[in-house]
Scaffold this active site. Structure first.
Site, PDB file in Angstrom:
ATOM      1  N   HIS A  34       0.860  -1.186   0.000  1.00 20.64           N
ATOM      2  CA  HIS A  34       0.000   0.000   0.000  1.00 20.64           C
ATOM      3  C   HIS A  34       0.895   1.234   0.000  1.00 20.64           C
ATOM      4  O   HIS A  34       1.745   1.395   0.866  1.00 20.64           O
ATOM      5  CB  HIS A  34      -0.914   0.022   1.215  1.00 20.64           C
ATOM      6  CG  HIS A  34      -1.881   1.170   1.200  1.00 20.64           C
ATOM      7  ND1 HIS A  34      -3.125   1.094   0.593  1.00 20.64           N
ATOM      8  CD2 HIS A  34      -1.790   2.426   1.691  1.00 20.64           C
ATOM      9  CE1 HIS A  34      -3.748   2.243   0.725  1.00 20.64           C
ATOM     10  NE2 HIS A  34      -2.968   3.066   1.383  1.00 20.64           N
ATOM     11  N   CYS A  35       0.710   2.089  -1.002  1.00 23.39           N
ATOM     12  CA  CYS A  35       1.538   3.286  -1.131  1.00 23.39           C
ATOM     13  C   CYS A  35       0.771   4.495  -0.595  1.00 23.39           C
ATOM     14  O   CYS A  35      -0.245   4.899  -1.177  1.00 23.39           O
ATOM     15  CB  CYS A  35       1.908   3.519  -2.594  1.00 23.39           C
ATOM     16  SG  CYS A  35       2.921   5.004  -2.842  1.00 23.39           S
ATOM     17  N   PRO A  36       1.227   5.089   0.521  1.00 22.95           N
ATOM     18  CA  PRO A  36       0.516   6.260   1.061  1.00 22.95           C
ATOM     19  C   PRO A  36       0.626   7.482   0.163  1.00 22.95           C
ATOM     20  O   PRO A  36      -0.203   8.384   0.240  1.00 22.95           O
ATOM     21  CB  PRO A  36       1.202   6.487   2.413  1.00 22.95           C
ATOM     22  CG  PRO A  36       2.556   5.880   2.273  1.00 22.95           C
ATOM     23  CD  PRO A  36       2.394   4.722   1.342  1.00 22.95           C
TER      24      PRO A  36
END
Length: 280
Positions: free
Chosen positions: A21-23
């Site tokens: 998951h890429c913030p």
């Protein structure tokens, strides 16, 4: 959303071939958007490299005779603010090139191995399970490694989209679509067999400030492996993972409480627990 959910990308929904998951893009990098994500990283690195070259060319001219010549003919408007802006832009460009370049390298490494970060953890545990097993186990064969160039084309190709439907995949001979699933089930069995129940003897409020549990616990905390949770005196936890100063536990509650959303699991300082005598 908790820190662990942000890092791991768990939002109570399935994601096809999830990598992480890429913030920064507020989304999971997975089957449908990994090619676009890699192109985005490459464009950022190339753009910042281009900007850095232009800035370096400006600074080079600034400290040579060309500056004097252009200044005399009014070709360059240079003052302190201009120089500071160029230096600041150059520093930011270098930082982005290094940071995003490392992330791009990690993504490309995973692509040529045809392996997501989650699958990488499973493979590492598969090797460790065989290494520590008293009984001989057949070597684990990763089913999706088709050769580096073929792996690369599975994600990066002229069509701009990854191959496959996100559910079934091209696999190596001797493997099937459930090879990785079978290995995961075996790992879960071993995890359950090796789990230990403990009683909490010292409470912990789940905060990052853990100085009261020792400076070593504060320095050696698990950062990217899950949440920190609140534990209270005399609660019973099932421990499934251990580090030198931290443990990962699951609160022992009834199935009805779990369905009601009262489940609590995560990391807390090892000093908080009291193990049975045979595990001390």
């Amino acid at each position: 959303m908790t820190l662990g959910q942000i890092l791991i990308g768990t939002q109570r929904r399935c994601v096809l071939k999830m990598d992480h998951h890429c913030p920064w893009v507020n989304n999971c990098v997975s089957h449908n958007n990994q090619p676009s994500f890699c192109r985005f990283l490459a464009y950022v690195v190339c753009g910042c490299s281009h900007a850095l070259i232009i800035n370096m060319n400006f600074l080079y001219r600034l400290f040579t005779r060309e500056y004097v010549i252009h200044r005399r003919h009014g070709g360059l408007l240079i003052n302190t603010y201009t120089i500071m802006s160029v230096l600041l832009g150059s520093g930011l460009a270098i930082g982005v090139i290094i940071g995003v370049g490392l992330l791009l390298g990690v993504q490309l490494k995973g692509i040529i191995q045809n392996k997501t970060q989650i699958e990488d953890w499973i493979v590492a545990k598969a090797k460790r399970r065989r290494k520590n097993s008293a009984d001989p186990i057949e070597p684990f064969v990763y089913p999706y490694h088709l050769g580096y160039w073929q792996n690369f084309k599975e994600v990066i190709n002229l069509s701009g989209v990854a191959r496959g439907n996100g559910i079934t995949w091209t696999i190596r001979p001797g493997c099937d679509q459930y090879t990785l699933t079978v290995e995961q089930l075996e790992q879960k069995k071993l995890k359950k067999k090796q789990s230990v129940e403990c009683i909490i003897k010292e409470s912990y409020n789940g905060s990052w400030c853990t100085c009261r549990y020792g400076i070593k616990a504060w320095c050696c905390r698990p950062i990217l492996e899950g949440d920190y949770i609140v534990v209270n005196n005399n609660e019973v936890f099932t421990l499934t993972r251990w580090q030198r100063y931290w443990v990962y536990g699951d609160l022992v509650i009834s199935d009805e409480d779990k369905q009601a959303g009262l489940r609590r699991r995560g990391w807390f300082p090892r000093r908080c627990i009291k193990l049975p005598d045979k595990h001390d």
